[in-house]
Design a protein around this motif. Structure first.
Motif, PDB file in Angstrom:
ATOM      1  N   MET A 177      70.252  69.427  27.674  1.00  0.00           N
ATOM      2  CA  MET A 177      69.443  69.419  28.859  1.00  0.00           C
ATOM      3  C   MET A 177      68.716  70.753  28.920  1.00  0.00           C
ATOM      4  N   LEU A 178      67.422  70.700  28.934  1.00  0.00           N
ATOM      5  CA  LEU A 178      66.602  71.908  28.991  1.00  0.00           C
ATOM      6  C   LEU A 178      66.218  72.236  30.426  1.00  0.00           C
ATOM      7  N   TYR A 179      66.283  73.517  30.741  1.00  0.00           N
ATOM      8  CA  TYR A 179      65.777  74.013  32.016  1.00  0.00           C
ATOM      9  C   TYR A 179      64.359  74.529  31.802  1.00  0.00           C
ATOM     10  N   THR A 180      63.578  74.507  32.852  1.00  0.00           N
ATOM     11  CA  THR A 180      62.181  74.918  32.719  1.00  0.00           C
ATOM     12  C   THR A 180      62.014  76.420  32.568  1.00  0.00           C
ATOM     13  N   ASP A 181      62.990  77.202  33.055  1.00  0.00           N
ATOM     14  CA  ASP A 181      62.901  78.662  32.938  1.00  0.00           C
ATOM     15  C   ASP A 181      64.283  79.289  33.124  1.00  0.00           C
ATOM     16  N   ALA A 182      64.328  80.617  33.092  1.00  0.00           N
ATOM     17  CA  ALA A 182      65.591  81.352  33.142  1.00  0.00           C
ATOM     18  C   ALA A 182      66.338  81.202  34.469  1.00  0.00           C
ATOM     19  N   SER A 183      65.677  80.786  35.526  1.00  0.00           N
ATOM     20  CA  SER A 183      66.368  80.617  36.811  1.00  0.00           C
ATOM     21  C   SER A 183      67.361  79.457  36.764  1.00  0.00           C
ATOM     22  N   ARG A 184      67.150  78.537  35.828  1.00  0.00           N
ATOM     23  CA  ARG A 184      67.993  77.351  35.660  1.00  0.00           C
ATOM     24  C   ARG A 184      68.089  76.510  36.942  1.00  0.00           C
ATOM     25  N   LYS A 185      67.033  76.541  37.738  1.00  0.00           N
ATOM     26  CA  LYS A 185      67.004  75.741  38.969  1.00  0.00           C
ATOM     27  C   LYS A 185      66.433  74.354  38.729  1.00  0.00           C
ATOM     28  N   THR A 186      65.541  74.233  37.738  1.00  0.00           N
ATOM     29  CA  THR A 186      64.871  72.949  37.495  1.00  0.00           C
ATOM     30  C   THR A 186      65.078  72.514  36.054  1.00  0.00           C
ATOM     31  N   ARG A 187      65.621  71.321  35.902  1.00  0.00           N
ATOM     32  CA  ARG A 187      65.747  70.746  34.570  1.00  0.00           C
ATOM     33  C   ARG A 187      64.405  70.130  34.190  1.00  0.00           C
ATOM     34  N   ALA A 218      71.701  60.367  30.331  1.00  0.00           N
ATOM     35  CA  ALA A 218      72.935  60.178  29.555  1.00  0.00           C
ATOM     36  C   ALA A 218      73.319  61.446  28.809  1.00  0.00           C
ATOM     37  N   THR A 219      72.347  62.117  28.229  1.00  0.00           N
ATOM     38  CA  THR A 219      72.676  63.340  27.493  1.00  0.00           C
ATOM     39  C   THR A 219      73.067  64.467  28.452  1.00  0.00           C
ATOM     40  N   ALA A 220      72.445  64.528  29.618  1.00  0.00           N
ATOM     41  CA  ALA A 220      72.836  65.530  30.618  1.00  0.00           C
ATOM     42  C   ALA A 220      74.280  65.296  31.061  1.00  0.00           C
ATOM     43  N   ALA A 221      74.652  64.048  31.239  1.00  0.00           N
ATOM     44  CA  ALA A 221      76.030  63.726  31.630  1.00  0.00           C
ATOM     45  C   ALA A 221      77.013  64.103  30.527  1.00  0.00           C
ATOM     46  N   SER A 222      76.655  63.846  29.280  1.00  0.00           N
ATOM     47  CA  SER A 222      77.557  64.207  28.172  1.00  0.00           C
ATOM     48  C   SER A 222      77.704  65.721  28.064  1.00  0.00           C
ATOM     49  N   TYR A 223      76.634  66.448  28.321  1.00  0.00           N
ATOM     50  CA  TYR A 223      76.700  67.909  28.313  1.00  0.00           C
ATOM     51  C   TYR A 223      77.660  68.414  29.390  1.00  0.00           C
ATOM     52  N   GLU A 224      77.608  67.820  30.569  1.00  0.00           N
ATOM     53  CA  GLU A 224      78.511  68.231  31.648  1.00  0.00           C
ATOM     54  C   GLU A 224      79.970  67.962  31.272  1.00  0.00           C
ATOM     55  N   VAL A 225      80.234  66.865  30.585  1.00  0.00           N
ATOM     56  CA  VAL A 225      81.597  66.568  30.126  1.00  0.00           C
ATOM     57  C   VAL A 225      82.059  67.640  29.140  1.00  0.00           C
ATOM     58  N   ILE A 280      86.221  72.488  20.737  1.00  0.00           N
ATOM     59  CA  ILE A 280      85.262  73.460  20.221  1.00  0.00           C
ATOM     60  C   ILE A 280      83.967  72.684  20.050  1.00  0.00           C
ATOM     61  N   TRP A 281      82.918  73.113  20.735  1.00  0.00           N
ATOM     62  CA  TRP A 281      81.683  72.329  20.727  1.00  0.00           C
ATOM     63  C   TRP A 281      80.456  73.224  20.691  1.00  0.00           C
ATOM     64  N   THR A 282      79.391  72.629  20.241  1.00  0.00           N
ATOM     65  CA  THR A 282      78.043  73.186  20.313  1.00  0.00           C
ATOM     66  C   THR A 282      77.144  72.029  20.700  1.00  0.00           C
ATOM     67  N   TYR A 283      76.240  72.263  21.619  1.00  0.00           N
ATOM     68  CA  TYR A 283      75.376  71.190  22.114  1.00  0.00           C
ATOM     69  C   TYR A 283      73.950  71.446  21.657  1.00  0.00           C
ATOM     70  N   VAL A 284      73.403  70.526  20.892  1.00  0.00           N
ATOM     71  CA  VAL A 284      72.045  70.655  20.359  1.00  0.00           C
ATOM     72  C   VAL A 284      71.070  69.944  21.289  1.00  0.00           C
ATOM     73  N   ILE A 285      70.083  70.688  21.761  1.00  0.00           N
ATOM     74  CA  ILE A 285      69.056  70.131  22.633  1.00  0.00           C
ATOM     75  C   ILE A 285      67.750  70.104  21.845  1.00  0.00           C
ATOM     76  N   PRO A 286      67.231  68.945  21.518  1.00  0.00           N
ATOM     77  CA  PRO A 286      65.968  68.907  20.783  1.00  0.00           C
ATOM     78  C   PRO A 286      64.819  69.472  21.621  1.00  0.00           C
ATOM     79  N   ALA A 287      63.793  69.891  20.950  1.00  0.00           N
ATOM     80  CA  ALA A 287      62.563  70.294  21.642  1.00  0.00           C
ATOM     81  C   ALA A 287      62.046  69.093  22.432  1.00  0.00           C
ATOM     82  N   ALA A 288      61.154  69.336  23.357  1.00  0.00           N
ATOM     83  CA  ALA A 288      60.613  68.248  24.175  1.00  0.00           C
ATOM     84  C   ALA A 288      59.948  67.180  23.317  1.00  0.00           C
ATOM     85  N   GLU A 289      59.330  67.592  22.234  1.00  0.00           N
ATOM     86  CA  GLU A 289      58.691  66.644  21.312  1.00  0.00           C
ATOM     87  C   GLU A 289      59.273  66.862  19.925  1.00  0.00           C
ATOM     88  N   TYR A 290      59.854  65.810  19.361  1.00  0.00           N
ATOM     89  CA  TYR A 290      60.319  65.926  17.991  1.00  0.00           C
ATOM     90  C   TYR A 290      59.755  64.787  17.173  1.00  0.00           C
TER      91      TYR A 290
END
Length: 108
Positions: free
Chosen positions: A1-11, A28-35, A43-53
């Motif tokens: 889940m990407l935030y729009t900026d460093a404030s992390r107020k807006t996804r 669905a991916t935001a929910a899995s990230y929260e889990v 031990i996990w790492t969460y990969v967030i693709p760029a907005a366009e892939y």
């Protein structure tokens, strides 16, 4: 889940310009990230693709990493090809810089 900026107020998925056809996957991916974040015994790492892939983009071998904030390439786009995203994931497996954290990558 990407935030729009460093404030992390807006996804990114909560912005008016987010494509509605991707909302189900985004939710669905935001929910899995929260889990994952709540997990204590993983031990996990969460990969967030760029907005366009792009599945058809040629591998360049070059990418820029970021955390969970939207990052842009030199052309002002959040873009990466599948091959370069795969390379970023493989490199992270070796480097282990994002253990217990999300990361994103953009390419030119």
């Amino acid at each position: 889940m990407l935030y729009t900026d460093a404030s992390r107020k807006t996804r990114l998925m909560d912005t008016p310009s987010f494509p509605t056809e991707y909302m189900g996957v985004a939710e669905a991916t935001a929910a899995s990230y929260e889990v994952l974040k709540a997990s204590k015994n993983l031990i996990w790492t969460y990969v967030i693709p760029a907005a366009e892939y792009d599945a058809n983009a040629a591998r360049t071998g070059s990418y820029v990493l970021g955390g969970d904030e939207l990052i842009l390439n030199g052309k002002g786009k959040s873009y990466i090809g599948y091959a370069d995203l795969a390379l970023a994931v493989i490199d992270e497996i070796g480097a282990q810089k994002f253990i217990g954290k999300p990361f994103t990558a953009v390419g030119e």
